[in-house]
Scaffold this motif. Sequence first.
Motif, short mmCIF file in Angstrom:
data_model
loop_
_atom_site.label_atom_id
_atom_site.label_comp_id
_atom_site.label_asym_id
_atom_site.label_seq_id
_atom_site.Cartn_x
_atom_site.Cartn_y
_atom_site.Cartn_z
N ALA A 1 12.28 -0.69 1.66
CA ALA A 1 11.12 -0.20 2.41
C ALA A 1 11.52 0.18 3.83
CB ALA A 1 10.02 -1.25 2.42
N ARG A 2 12.40 -0.61 4.44
CA ARG A 2 12.85 -0.28 5.80
C ARG A 2 13.62 1.04 5.81
NH1 ARG A 2 13.61 -5.99 6.04
NH2 ARG A 2 15.83 -5.83 5.51
N LYS A 3 14.49 1.22 4.82
CA LYS A 3 15.23 2.48 4.75
C LYS A 3 14.29 3.65 4.45
CE LYS A 3 20.03 1.36 3.69
NZ LYS A 3 20.51 1.94 4.95
N GLN A 4 13.29 3.41 3.60
CA GLN A 4 12.32 4.46 3.28
C GLN A 4 11.56 4.88 4.54
OE1 GLN A 4 11.82 5.57 -0.02
NE2 GLN A 4 10.39 7.14 0.67
N THR A 5 11.14 3.90 5.33
CA THR A 5 10.42 4.21 6.57
C THR A 5 11.30 5.00 7.52
OG1 THR A 5 9.06 2.22 6.37
CG2 THR A 5 9.26 3.19 8.57
N GLY B 1 0.81 -1.22 0.00
CA GLY B 1 0.00 0.00 0.00
C GLY B 1 0.83 1.26 0.00
N SER B 2 1.88 1.26 -0.81
CA SER B 2 2.80 2.39 -0.85
C SER B 2 2.89 2.95 -2.27
CB SER B 2 4.20 1.95 -0.39
OG SER B 2 5.16 2.95 -0.66
N GLU B 3 3.21 4.24 -2.36
CA GLU B 3 3.43 4.86 -3.66
C GLU B 3 4.83 4.56 -4.18
OE1 GLU B 3 2.59 8.99 -3.44
OE2 GLU B 3 0.45 8.72 -3.05
N GLY B 4 5.68 3.97 -3.34
CA GLY B 4 7.02 3.62 -3.77
C GLY B 4 8.04 3.82 -2.67
N VAL B 5 9.23 3.27 -2.91
CA VAL B 5 10.31 3.36 -1.92
C VAL B 5 11.60 3.80 -2.62
CG1 VAL B 5 9.30 1.69 -0.32
CG2 VAL B 5 10.77 0.87 -2.17
N CYS B 6 11.48 4.81 -3.48
CA CYS B 6 12.62 5.19 -4.31
C CYS B 6 13.81 5.68 -3.49
CB CYS B 6 12.22 6.23 -5.35
SG CYS B 6 11.54 7.77 -4.69
N MET B 7 13.55 6.48 -2.45
CA MET B 7 14.65 6.97 -1.62
C MET B 7 15.35 5.80 -0.93
SD MET B 7 16.48 9.50 -0.54
CE MET B 7 15.57 11.07 -0.67
N GLY B 8 14.56 4.91 -0.38
CA GLY B 8 15.14 3.74 0.29
C GLY B 8 15.94 2.87 -0.66
N MET B 9 15.49 2.74 -1.91
CA MET B 9 16.19 1.87 -2.85
C MET B 9 17.52 2.46 -3.29
SD MET B 9 14.89 0.00 -6.37
CE MET B 9 13.28 -0.36 -5.68
N VAL B 10 17.57 3.76 -3.56
CA VAL B 10 18.85 4.33 -4.01
C VAL B 10 19.86 4.35 -2.86
CG1 VAL B 10 17.78 5.69 -5.84
CG2 VAL B 10 18.15 6.74 -3.62
N LEU B 11 19.39 4.58 -1.64
CA LEU B 11 20.29 4.52 -0.49
C LEU B 11 20.84 3.10 -0.30
CD1 LEU B 11 18.32 6.71 2.09
CD2 LEU B 11 20.58 7.23 1.17
N THR B 12 19.98 2.12 -0.47
CA THR B 12 20.39 0.72 -0.33
C THR B 12 21.40 0.34 -1.42
OG1 THR B 12 18.28 0.11 0.69
CG2 THR B 12 19.58 -1.67 -0.30
#
Length: 214
Positions: free
Chosen positions: A71-75, A20-31
Amino acid sequence: MYKLISNIEPAYVRYADKIGSEGVCMGMVLTWLGDVLKSPMGRSAEKCLQKSVFPKDVDEAALQVLFERSARKQTNYTDRSIAYILSGGKEPNLKFLAAYKDKKQRINEVKRHIPGLYYREYPLTYYRDIKGLDVENACSSKKQGVMISVDMHRQKENPHVTAAIRMSESLTYFLDPNYGLYRIDGKEPNKEIEAILYRQYGRFYFSGQIVVSQ
């Protein structure tokens, strides 16, 4: 010249719908940048990429692991940003994020006695101003990548984050979490990145960047 070498869009859409998210782009690039640049067990950034730091699009299980870590990093990023704003913080998100991540790396260096990464925020308006992808840096033993923030369609609306790392004079990898990992062959990766973004989104605006370095 560029090519999408790992198309994650279908799996990413399914995962975003599932949580139920619009995305986790910030979390993915950091990862992704962290995985490549932290060079576990002494491996170089090149070796990290050769070890498939970014999953193949056919490896559903590996993609799920990436999405969950992202997703964890995004949160964590979202929670920290909200806390910062509620505390009266006035700096833009990228400036706050770079300062927070850099401070955390310095603390961890002392605790773990392992060199950390460095995070520096810079303004970005045109593709020519993308930092961290210079040939000199690519040929250095210490690599660096860049997080590139863009606004879709209108300025200061629908922010999205991508990332890139240049491995040599003519080889760059570019990650757009909405689509996947691109391989760019050529000596002008900045220009190719703009071309990729324009092809995928049409009108967009560069809105900021964070250089992540060893």
